[in-house]
Design an enzyme around this catalytic site. Structure first.
Site, PDB file in Angstrom:
ATOM      1  N   HIS A 240       7.625  -8.393  13.283  1.00  0.00           N
ATOM      2  CA  HIS A 240       8.249  -9.609  13.818  1.00  0.00           C
ATOM      3  C   HIS A 240       9.767  -9.492  13.810  1.00  0.00           C
ATOM      4  O   HIS A 240      10.349  -9.066  12.816  1.00  0.00           O
ATOM      5  CB  HIS A 240       7.910 -10.814  12.938  1.00  0.00           C
ATOM      6  CG  HIS A 240       6.535 -11.363  13.092  1.00  0.00           C
ATOM      7  ND1 HIS A 240       5.419 -10.687  12.658  1.00  0.00           N
ATOM      8  CD2 HIS A 240       6.102 -12.543  13.613  1.00  0.00           C
ATOM      9  CE1 HIS A 240       4.348 -11.441  12.907  1.00  0.00           C
ATOM     10  NE2 HIS A 240       4.734 -12.570  13.481  1.00  0.00           N
TER      11      HIS A 240
ATOM     12  N   ASN B 258       8.625  -2.753   6.792  1.00  0.00           N
ATOM     13  CA  ASN B 258       8.285  -4.105   7.221  1.00  0.00           C
ATOM     14  C   ASN B 258       7.893  -4.986   6.039  1.00  0.00           C
ATOM     15  O   ASN B 258       8.346  -6.129   5.917  1.00  0.00           O
ATOM     16  CB  ASN B 258       7.123  -4.027   8.226  1.00  0.00           C
ATOM     17  CG  ASN B 258       6.742  -5.376   8.796  1.00  0.00           C
ATOM     18  OD1 ASN B 258       7.538  -6.300   8.839  1.00  0.00           O
ATOM     19  ND2 ASN B 258       5.504  -5.485   9.241  1.00  0.00           N
TER      20      ASN B 258
END
Length: 204
Positions: free
Chosen positions: A76, A106
């Site tokens: 994201h 991440n």
């Protein structure tokens, strides 16, 4: 200014805006406005329903198959944890808000950068503008049939409107990336070539 070579498109969602590239099949920059109220409203249960963005021409989209078996997370750029409503949360799972991201990066270092940004926004006097995106240095790879570009680095630039302060993290997209002292705005521009706050008075 982004050249036409990037096949740029602007996409607006409830709580973030994306400058998307049909060439890299990723965002170039994602912009959010955070404040205490929005962060307090966030924390919806994650949907985890990733989807190709139907607002884009089919030839410019990334698809779920591109990421499957690639070894990269769908990372994201506008964090799901920033979304203040269930609809805003669902929108963060569009692949137009994703880049191929090293899984360890991440889930550890980048997750901490996101959490620290929310923590700051909760304490700030007013609105905090957050710019997040990928950097593609020469030699970057691609994944999938649609050749989604893999960033070599990721950036997050934070601008506090009330104080005029700005700072940034620019981190390699690797498992061993470490958070260092945030860089100031001139350092960010030098490191990335991106003058995202052009015309804005940034406190030094």
């Amino acid at each position: 200014l982004v050249s036409a070579d990037w096949m740029p498109r602007g996409l607006c969602s409830d709580s973030f805006a994306v400058l998307y590239s049909g060439k890299s099949k990723t965002p170039l920059v994602v912009v959010e406005r955070l404040n205490r109220q929005q962060v307090d409203d966030a924390g919806e249960v994650r949907t985890n329903q990733f989807f190709p963005d139907p607002r884009l021409p089919a030839s410019e989209r990334a698809y779920l198959d591109d990421y499957k078996g690639s070894g990269f997370d769908r990372g994201h750029m506008s964090a799901a944890g920033n979304a203040p409503t269930p609809n805003a949360m669902a929108q963060t799972f569009a692949l137009s808000n994703m880049v191929p991201q090293d899984p360890t990066h991440n889930r550890r270092v980048w997750s901490k950068v996101e959490a620290d940004t929310r923590k700051y926004a909760r304490r700030a006097a007013g609105d905090v503008f957050v710019f997040t995106g990928p950097l593609f240095d020469p030699g970057h790879e691609t994944i999938g049939r649609n050749k989604v570009w893999v960033p070599t680095r990721l950036f997050k630039l934070v601008y506090d409107q009330a104080t005029g302060r700005a700072w940034a993290h620019v981190l390699p997209n690797t498992a061993d990336a470490r958070i260092e002292q945030p860089m100031d705005y001139p350092g960010f521009v030098r490191a990335t070539g991106l003058d995202l706050l052009k015309g804005v008075q940034v406190a030094m």
